[in-house]
Motif scaffolding. Structure first.
Motif, PDB file in Angstrom:
ATOM      1  N   ARG A  73       6.510   4.330 -13.195  1.00  0.00           N
ATOM      2  CA  ARG A  73       7.054   5.161 -12.115  1.00  0.00           C
ATOM      3  C   ARG A  73       6.989   6.646 -12.473  1.00  0.00           C
ATOM      4  NH1 ARG A  73      13.184   4.583 -11.132  1.00  0.00           N
ATOM      5  NH2 ARG A  73      13.139   6.077 -12.812  1.00  0.00           N
ATOM      6  N   ASP A  74       7.300   6.966 -13.723  1.00  0.00           N
ATOM      7  CA  ASP A  74       7.248   8.353 -14.161  1.00  0.00           C
ATOM      8  C   ASP A  74       5.816   8.881 -14.128  1.00  0.00           C
ATOM      9  OD1 ASP A  74       8.547  10.683 -15.175  1.00  0.00           O
ATOM     10  OD2 ASP A  74       7.626  10.248 -17.126  1.00  0.00           O
ATOM     11  N   GLU A  75       4.847   8.042 -14.501  1.00  0.00           N
ATOM     12  CA  GLU A  75       3.441   8.459 -14.471  1.00  0.00           C
ATOM     13  C   GLU A  75       2.979   8.722 -13.033  1.00  0.00           C
ATOM     14  OE1 GLU A  75      -0.231   9.617 -15.636  1.00  0.00           O
ATOM     15  OE2 GLU A  75       1.492   9.271 -16.919  1.00  0.00           O
ATOM     16  N   GLU A  76       3.485   7.949 -12.083  1.00  0.00           N
ATOM     17  CA  GLU A  76       3.119   8.165 -10.675  1.00  0.00           C
ATOM     18  C   GLU A  76       3.763   9.439 -10.129  1.00  0.00           C
ATOM     19  OE1 GLU A  76       4.371   4.652  -8.674  1.00  0.00           O
ATOM     20  OE2 GLU A  76       2.750   3.420  -9.491  1.00  0.00           O
ATOM     21  N   ARG A  77       5.009   9.674 -10.493  1.00  0.00           N
ATOM     22  CA  ARG A  77       5.719  10.847  -9.971  1.00  0.00           C
ATOM     23  C   ARG A  77       5.285  12.142 -10.649  1.00  0.00           C
ATOM     24  NH1 ARG A  77      11.995   8.784  -9.497  1.00  0.00           N
ATOM     25  NH2 ARG A  77      11.620   7.233  -7.897  1.00  0.00           N
ATOM     26  N   HIS A  78       5.089  12.093 -11.948  1.00  0.00           N
ATOM     27  CA  HIS A  78       4.756  13.300 -12.716  1.00  0.00           C
ATOM     28  C   HIS A  78       3.573  13.004 -13.638  1.00  0.00           C
ATOM     29  CE1 HIS A  78       8.642  14.757 -11.360  1.00  0.00           C
ATOM     30  NE2 HIS A  78       9.208  13.681 -11.865  1.00  0.00           N
TER      31      HIS A  78
END
Length: 91
Positions: A73-78
């Motif tokens: 999720r963090d890789e998708e958001r940032h």
């Protein structure tokens, strides 16, 4: 010379009495430190997961799977953007 000696003796006694008074006040004025429970609450999802793991609410496998989901999720958001066109040491 005697007057100077007496003056130093009186000043030393005054300092000793002042320090004793401050220490006595400090001993009587110490109230227990009251911290709210929210102070110790986890501040992030990772903290919540770590707490659940330590309490035995989730297994190690569940913890790792949840952390993997957080990373995705963090890789998708940032997403991490690396400027590949620059060489080492160039800006």
């Amino acid at each position: 010379m005697l007057i100077l000696f007496l003056l130093i003796l009186v000043l030393a006694a005054a300092c000793v009495l002042a320090v004793r008074g401050v220490r006595a006040e400090a001993r009587t004025a110490t109230d227990p430190l009251l911290l709210p429970d929210s102070f110790f609450a986890p501040q992030s999802l990772e903290g919540v997961l770590c707490g659940q793991l330590m309490e035995g609410e989730i297994t190690r496998r569940q913890y790792l799977r949840s952390m993997e989901g957080i990373a995705v999720r963090d890789e998708e958001r940032h997403p991490l953007v690396v400027p590949w066109h620059l060489g080492a040491g160039e800006e």
